[in-house]
Enzyme design. Structure first.
Site, PDB file in Angstrom:
ATOM      1  N   HIS A 166      49.189  51.634  40.996  1.00  0.00           N
ATOM      2  CA  HIS A 166      48.285  50.538  40.627  1.00  0.00           C
ATOM      3  C   HIS A 166      48.228  49.532  41.779  1.00  0.00           C
ATOM      4  O   HIS A 166      49.258  49.043  42.238  1.00  0.00           O
ATOM      5  CB  HIS A 166      48.746  49.856  39.331  1.00  0.00           C
ATOM      6  N   ALA A 167      47.027  49.235  42.241  1.00  0.00           N
ATOM      7  CA  ALA A 167      46.867  48.404  43.444  1.00  0.00           C
ATOM      8  C   ALA A 167      47.482  47.014  43.263  1.00  0.00           C
ATOM      9  O   ALA A 167      47.364  46.415  42.193  1.00  0.00           O
ATOM     10  CB  ALA A 167      45.383  48.258  43.754  1.00  0.00           C
ATOM     11  N   HIS A 214      43.516  38.321  47.460  1.00  0.00           N
ATOM     12  CA  HIS A 214      44.869  37.791  47.201  1.00  0.00           C
ATOM     13  C   HIS A 214      45.574  37.485  48.520  1.00  0.00           C
ATOM     14  O   HIS A 214      46.175  36.427  48.691  1.00  0.00           O
ATOM     15  CB  HIS A 214      45.724  38.826  46.457  1.00  0.00           C
ATOM     16  N   HIS A 258      39.262  43.144  46.665  1.00  0.00           N
ATOM     17  CA  HIS A 258      39.983  42.367  45.652  1.00  0.00           C
ATOM     18  C   HIS A 258      41.383  42.019  46.171  1.00  0.00           C
ATOM     19  O   HIS A 258      41.812  40.858  46.132  1.00  0.00           O
ATOM     20  CB  HIS A 258      40.076  43.178  44.350  1.00  0.00           C
ATOM     21  N   GLU A 259      42.072  43.029  46.668  1.00  0.00           N
ATOM     22  CA  GLU A 259      43.455  42.809  47.143  1.00  0.00           C
ATOM     23  C   GLU A 259      43.479  41.884  48.358  1.00  0.00           C
ATOM     24  O   GLU A 259      44.355  41.023  48.479  1.00  0.00           O
ATOM     25  CB  GLU A 259      44.143  44.141  47.462  1.00  0.00           C
ATOM     26  N   TYR A 284      41.925  37.965  34.377  1.00  0.00           N
ATOM     27  CA  TYR A 284      40.811  38.794  34.860  1.00  0.00           C
ATOM     28  C   TYR A 284      39.521  38.440  34.127  1.00  0.00           C
ATOM     29  O   TYR A 284      38.443  38.549  34.683  1.00  0.00           O
ATOM     30  CB  TYR A 284      41.121  40.284  34.680  1.00  0.00           C
ATOM     31  N   HIS A 315      49.116  46.565  32.883  1.00  0.00           N
ATOM     32  CA  HIS A 315      49.503  45.161  32.711  1.00  0.00           C
ATOM     33  C   HIS A 315      50.302  44.915  31.438  1.00  0.00           C
ATOM     34  O   HIS A 315      51.025  43.934  31.342  1.00  0.00           O
ATOM     35  CB  HIS A 315      48.264  44.266  32.746  1.00  0.00           C
ATOM     36  N   GLU A 361      42.475  36.018  41.091  1.00  0.00           N
ATOM     37  CA  GLU A 361      41.859  37.315  40.812  1.00  0.00           C
ATOM     38  C   GLU A 361      40.370  37.331  41.159  1.00  0.00           C
ATOM     39  O   GLU A 361      39.806  38.384  41.454  1.00  0.00           O
ATOM     40  CB  GLU A 361      42.033  37.693  39.333  1.00  0.00           C
TER      41      GLU A 361
HETATM   42  O1  X8Z Z   1      44.876  44.988  38.201  1.00  0.00           O
HETATM   43  C1  X8Z Z   1      43.884  44.732  38.841  1.00  0.00           C
HETATM   44  C2  X8Z Z   1      43.957  44.642  40.359  1.00  0.00           C
HETATM   45  C3  X8Z Z   1      45.280  44.183  40.829  1.00  0.00           C
HETATM   46  S1  X8Z Z   1      45.595  42.528  40.483  1.00  0.00           S
HETATM   47  C4  X8Z Z   1      43.692  45.994  40.958  1.00  0.00           C
HETATM   48  N1  X8Z Z   1      42.691  44.588  38.214  1.00  0.00           N
HETATM   49  C5  X8Z Z   1      42.566  44.703  36.773  1.00  0.00           C
HETATM   50  C6  X8Z Z   1      42.788  46.124  36.280  1.00  0.00           C
HETATM   51  O2  X8Z Z   1      42.833  47.046  37.108  1.00  0.00           O
HETATM   52  O3  X8Z Z   1      42.893  46.315  35.078  1.00  0.00           O
HETATM   53  C7  X8Z Z   1      41.426  44.255  38.847  1.00  0.00           C
HETATM   54  C8  X8Z Z   1      40.409  44.272  37.748  1.00  0.00           C
HETATM   55  C9  X8Z Z   1      41.163  44.255  36.467  1.00  0.00           C
HETATM   56 ZN    ZN Z   2      44.401  41.148  41.529  1.00  0.00          ZN
END
Ligand code: X8Z
Ligand code: ZN
Length: 621
Positions: free
Chosen positions: A360-361, A394, A390-391, A530, A520, A418
């Site tokens: 997960h990024a 941050h 996105h990254e 988000y 998450h 975010e």
């Molecule tokens: O978790 C993330 C990022 C890292 S902060 C890749 N996002 C959420 C997800 O993947 O559920 C970005 C959009 C929503």
């Molecule tokens: Zn993020």
């Protein structure tokens, strides 16, 4: 104790006149008492290690927390890059220490009154900064961080194996969801990943018990209050704010849902994808049905066709590093600095073949200075190209506020963090792709605003909104005890149906724990950030386009190369958390409230187009 002595002192020193009135001789005596008290207090304080003023207290808090956070980050970086029993335990130990320390500082922060405006803000951030406060009992604190670490590793190394011993990890299963149009393949991949979450439930339950104990000891009602108290407004007002924003965007979402449901029905037929009611969750091209941009083909929007960035990247033989450098180029075009050399040396861009990693990024700020990194298993695809921006959002935020005191080194609120890189997504227009040579010629636009590009953007940005909202709605219910463990899964699907109009594909087993199939939830990362990011990024984009001197539809604006837009953005980023977010927002946009007007305006031409397409249908579920 410290507070009692201080108030005695204040009493003595602030009221000499009235005491004096009774006899001059009292004054030197009082002064002597005061001096002795100060001395005694300082001796006592230093013996106990309790600093006497907010300034001293904050100085030691910032130093100690910074050092401990760095240790925690290093341990966690290794764990996520190399998941083993040992790295999982070592991270748990580092986090037990860090969490205990932060919780103690949060507790102590409550004891201080007064100080400068800056000190007061720091005390507030210190008090409200936790996600899972430690229980005072050391054994239970260690148990909590151990379970957390284990959940992280379970998610990161999760696999589903068949009877022949062939296993598929999340990346492989997600690939099926993205590319297959065969309902039984989709269902199998969806079920396989969700089965990985089942054994997480008991651990999850226990973490909540322990974190709630920590929350109550700190004076919070429950963990949901801990999570909603970070937004420079009372906690219940935050919940009302996100509900207000949802009410603002729901009509747009309903139109998109209605259109996609009819297209899915056309593709898969009534039995698999009914033209009425909620959409089965395995058909939307994403494991959590949270973004639908992987199935634009099913929507078959006739017209000029928006650029397929993934295909362009593949044609131009972009490697993961080149994709990152291209994204960096966007930020430097705004006047931001090049990334430190160590960023490229220490980041993870590709999935290693020989070990388990959390794919997960994520973006990391290891030492609160320049040691910044991202960790991603990049594929040459449009999704990942966006996620890199996105990254880097941050990463550049970290770099911009690195000279702030430690406690101000975070976003104005977590939604700002975010939403920043996401605002850059809105600038990845065809015009921009042409500028960097990825696209040879921009597709001819239909008169007026072309719904094509907006449609694809909506599959990402609008489709996400209800999911962004409901994940924490579920957690607030669970944290407050309103939803009991036996009903975790039922409550999850009730919310998914109510907000997203999406349903579970088939009956769920009684021991299923589908929320745990989301990163998450397994990692206890708050999620409403988000949702607000998806509102804020349109406010950011509108303001930045204005600064860049753009006129015309916002969907055609790219701020690439605009030093004016860059300067506005950087001024806001440099503030970190030093001011309430309302002021940071004002700095950038001239507005003080989160407002879904910007996203509605951006998509207005699409909304009319969708309404026309949906005419005659009963929308909603
Ligand atoms: O978790 C993330 C990022 C890292 S902060 C890749 N996002 C959420 C997800 O993947 O559920 C970005 C959009 C929503
Ligand atoms: Zn993020």
């Amino acid at each position: 104790m410290a507070k009692t002595v201080e108030s005695v002192l204040r009493f003595l020193l602030q009221r000499p006149a009235s005491l004096l009135y009774r006899g001059r001789t009292m004054k030197p005596l009082l002064r002597l008492i005061a001096v002795l008290l100060v001395l005694g207090h300082s001796l006592l304080a230093s013996a106990k290690g309790t600093p006497s003023s907010p300034r001293e207290f904050l100085k030691s808090a910032e130093k100690e927390l910074r050092d401990e956070a760095e240790q925690g980050q290093r341990a966690e970086w290794i764990q996520q890059n190399f998941i083993t029993e040992d790295t999982t335990r070592l991270t748990a130990d580092a986090n037990a220490k860090l969490n205990k320390l932060s919780t103690q500082y949060a507790k102590d922060a409550k004891k201080y009154r007064g100080g400068s405006a800056e000190e007061k803000r720091k005390l507030e951030l210190l008090f409200n900064g936790l996600v899972l406060p430690s229980p005072k009992n050391a054994t239970r604190n260690s148990e909590m961080t151990r379970l957390l670490s284990e959940l992280g590793s379970m998610y990161g190394s999760g696999k589903s194996c068949d009877s022949t011993g062939k296993c598929r990890d999340l990346q492989a299963l997600e690939e099926v969801l993205k590319t297959s149009r065969n309902p039984s393949e989709l269902l199998a991949a969806w079920n396989d990943w969700h089965s990985v979450a089942k054994p997480m439930k008991a651990k999850y339950e226990r973490i909540i018990e322990l974190g709630s104990e920590g929350a109550r000891e700190l004076g919070f009602r429950d963990l949901s209050e801990v999570w909603t108290s970070k937004y420079d407004m009372p906690s219940d007002q935050y919940e009302k704010t996100i509900d207000r924003l949802w009410d603002q965007v729901r009509p747009l979402y309903e139109q998109l849902h209605c259109f996609m449901r009819s297209r899915l029905n056309r593709t898969y037929g009534e039995e698999t994808a009914s033209a009425k009611g909620p959409i089965p969750a395995h058909l939307l091209g994403n494991m959590w049905a949270q973004q639908w941009s992987n199935i634009p083909d099913l929507a078959a929007v006739e017209g000029s066709g928006a650029a397929d960035i993934g295909a362009l990247l593949q044609k131009a033989a972009y490697t993961p590093v080149k994709m990152v450098q291209t994204a960096e180029g966007f930020f430097t075009s705004l006047g931001m600095p090049a990334l430190p050399k160590t960023f490229y040396e220490r980041s993870l861009f590709e999935k290693p073949r020989d070990r388990e990693v959390v794919c997960h990024a994520s973006a990391w700020d290891i030492d609160s200075k320049e040691d910044v990194r991202i960790k991603m298993c990049i594929k040459t695809e449009e999704d990942d190209f966006r996620t890199i921006h996105h990254e880097l959002g941050h990463i550049y935020y970290y770099l911009m506020y690195k000279d702030q005191p430690f406690l101000f080194q975070s976003g104005a609120n977590d939604g700002f963090h975010e939403g920043l890189g996401d605002a850059i997504h809105l600038s990845l227009t065809e015009g921009y792709l042409k500028t960097i040579g990825l696209l040879k010629s921009a597709s001819p636009k239909k008169p007026g605003s072309d719904p094509e590009y907006l449609f694809k953007m909506a599959l990402d940005k609008v489709a996400f909104l209800p999911f962004g909202l409901l994940v924490d709605k579920w957690r607030y219910q669970v944290f407050s005890g309103k939803t009991k463990p036996a009903d975790y899964n039922k409550a999850w699907w009730e919310l998914r149906e109510r907000y997203q109009g999406v349903k579970a594909p088939g009956n769920r087993d009684s021991d299923a724990f589908d929320p745990g199939a989301k990163y998450h939830v397994a990692s206890f990362t708050p999620y409403s950030r988000y949702f607000i990011a998806h509102i804020l990024q349109f406010q950011f984009h509108r303001a930045l386009c204005k600064a860049a001197g753009h006129s015309g539809p916002l969907s055609e604006c790219s701020i690439y190369g605009s030093k004016e837009a860059g300067a506005r953005l950087m001024a806001m980023m440099r503030l970190g958390a030093s001011k309430p977010w309302q002021e940071a927002l004002f700095e950038l946009t001239g507005e003080r409230e989160m407002d879904a007007g910007a996203i509605r305006d951006y998509f207005a031409p699409l909304e009319s187009w969708l309404k026309a397409k949906n005419a005659g249908q009963t929308c909603g579920w």
